[in-house]
Design a protein around this motif. Sequence first.
Motif, PDB file in Angstrom:
ATOM      1  N   LYS A 116     -10.627  89.409  50.637  1.00 15.47           N
ATOM      2  CA  LYS A 116     -11.913  88.831  50.973  1.00 15.47           C
ATOM      3  C   LYS A 116     -12.719  89.993  51.743  1.00 15.47           C
ATOM      4  O   LYS A 116     -13.957  90.148  51.758  1.00 15.47           O
ATOM      5  CB  LYS A 116     -11.825  87.581  51.944  1.00 15.47           C
ATOM      6  CG  LYS A 116     -13.174  86.723  52.132  1.00 15.47           C
ATOM      7  CD  LYS A 116     -12.974  85.531  52.516  1.00 15.47           C
ATOM      8  CE  LYS A 116     -14.218  84.668  52.885  1.00 15.47           C
ATOM      9  NZ  LYS A 116     -13.928  83.283  53.443  1.00 15.47           N
ATOM     10  N   ARG A 158      -1.469  84.708  52.763  1.00 12.80           N
ATOM     11  CA  ARG A 158      -2.553  84.399  53.325  1.00 12.80           C
ATOM     12  C   ARG A 158      -3.356  85.828  53.931  1.00 12.80           C
ATOM     13  O   ARG A 158      -4.372  85.947  53.649  1.00 12.80           O
ATOM     14  CB  ARG A 158      -2.345  83.677  54.550  1.00 12.80           C
ATOM     15  CG  ARG A 158      -2.225  82.274  54.381  1.00 12.80           C
ATOM     16  CD  ARG A 158      -2.418  81.241  55.400  1.00 12.80           C
ATOM     17  NE  ARG A 158      -1.628  81.499  56.449  1.00 12.80           N
ATOM     18  CZ  ARG A 158      -0.326  80.687  56.415  1.00 12.80           C
ATOM     19  NH1 ARG A 158       0.181  79.870  55.655  1.00 12.80           N
ATOM     20  NH2 ARG A 158       0.570  81.006  57.699  1.00 12.80           N
ATOM     21  N   LYS A 179       0.966  79.430  48.314  1.00  8.22           N
ATOM     22  CA  LYS A 179      -0.068  79.969  48.780  1.00  8.22           C
ATOM     23  C   LYS A 179      -0.509  79.669  50.344  1.00  8.22           C
ATOM     24  O   LYS A 179      -0.992  80.250  51.127  1.00  8.22           O
ATOM     25  CB  LYS A 179      -1.413  79.979  47.935  1.00  8.22           C
ATOM     26  CG  LYS A 179      -2.096  78.387  48.065  1.00  8.22           C
ATOM     27  CD  LYS A 179      -3.339  78.541  47.109  1.00  8.22           C
ATOM     28  CE  LYS A 179      -3.964  77.256  47.167  1.00  8.22           C
ATOM     29  NZ  LYS A 179      -5.146  77.186  46.208  1.00  8.22           N
ATOM     30  N   HIS A 191      -4.923  87.366  50.742  1.00  8.26           N
ATOM     31  CA  HIS A 191      -6.255  86.975  50.334  1.00  8.26           C
ATOM     32  C   HIS A 191      -7.172  87.251  51.815  1.00  8.26           C
ATOM     33  O   HIS A 191      -8.488  87.496  51.186  1.00  8.26           O
ATOM     34  CB  HIS A 191      -6.022  85.208  50.436  1.00  8.26           C
ATOM     35  CG  HIS A 191      -5.386  84.752  49.172  1.00  8.26           C
ATOM     36  ND1 HIS A 191      -6.289  84.852  48.108  1.00  8.26           N
ATOM     37  CD2 HIS A 191      -4.124  84.462  48.801  1.00  8.26           C
ATOM     38  CE1 HIS A 191      -5.282  84.493  47.126  1.00  8.26           C
ATOM     39  NE2 HIS A 191      -4.074  84.048  47.661  1.00  8.26           N
ATOM     40  N   THR A 192      -6.901  87.218  52.640  1.00  9.01           N
ATOM     41  CA  THR A 192      -7.797  87.962  53.891  1.00  9.01           C
ATOM     42  C   THR A 192      -8.192  88.995  53.593  1.00  9.01           C
ATOM     43  O   THR A 192      -9.570  89.377  53.767  1.00  9.01           O
ATOM     44  CB  THR A 192      -6.925  87.541  55.360  1.00  9.01           C
ATOM     45  OG1 THR A 192      -6.669  86.232  55.268  1.00  9.01           O
ATOM     46  CG2 THR A 192      -8.127  88.012  56.499  1.00  9.01           C
TER      47      THR A 192
END
Length: 380
Positions: A375, A368, A361, A371-372
């Motif tokens: 979020k 990345r 990860k 995940h960004t």
Amino acid sequence: ANGVSIISFYNHYQNYRISLLNTSNGLPSDNVADVVQNGHDYYIATDQGIAVTQNLGNTALPKPVLINDGIPGTQNSFTYGRPVVFNCVALSYKSMGKIQYRFRLKGVDKNWSVAPSGEKRFDLLPPGNYELEALAADRFNQLSQPLIFKFDVMPLWYQQLWLQVLAVLSAIIIAFLLVRKYYQSIIGLQKKDYENALALQRERQRISSEVHDDLGASISGIKLRTELLSRKTADQPAFKEIDAIHEAITDISTQVRLIIWSLDAENDEVSNLAGFIHKQAIKIFEYSNIDLHVNASVSETPVTISGEKRRQVYLLVKEVLNNIVKHSEAQNAFLEINLYKNRLQISIRDDGRGFDPDVRKHETMGIRNIHTRAKRLNAE
């Protein structure tokens, strides 16, 4: 002395009866000094007072009599907050110190209250109409005739019923006006928000149309010319450069189409997002050896989603699908798009070799980015 002995004759004085009148049946004292007749009345003088009777043959003296300082049965008015006081006194031919007074507020008191004096005081009675009953009892528990005091307690000016009704109505009217003003302000804000949203939607539509008509057309023209030029040239180095330019323009064209799609307000529904992802996913897997299986069940669900969120969702899904094509070595990929309780659910999986996310990860930009974007969308 033992009181007064009374001899009563009957049957033409052939027979007689002797009876005794003393403290046990009404005299103030057994020490009798004299008995005086005045008409039909007999006055019996004792060392504790004088008793009066009309028939010495009747050994029971009269019951006590209550009198008051007002007129029994008349209506008296008192103001709320001030003490209500009644006074009465019992006249008795027996010992005055043995008189007992009893009071009861009709409709309020269940039992009689006993008092040594004839005063009854109420410090704080609620407004209303009342009847006070009073009795006197001697030491032989002979009761007087009851006295009834009728009175009412008048409310203060602010306790008047009409004023209380007026206050309640005023409070209701004020509350209604406040609620009305509150909802009018809410409606005004909602109207303003709606107008702003409508203006923003029109502006997005305008920008989308201009980008499509001007920039999109120009990029398409450049793309077409580079493609024609690459076909005409025979110089290998020049061909590679032209082909690289063509690929860059193709990528720019794809990005512009994505911007146009995200700006177009007509696409602000989950069903349009699902359709767009489905179409782009087919293009991504078009030249791969992986079979793509898509299941989208949101076509009839009228749930809106903003253009920026649509764009972020698509880019997140696109990143995952590209990773499957590049790295999974899978034979099948599965894309499911559902809507559950107004929440968009997207599931992507494959039957490839996989990887350990805890190890990688921090190593790849793609993970990345996923995940960004998740979020930003508050996704789980």
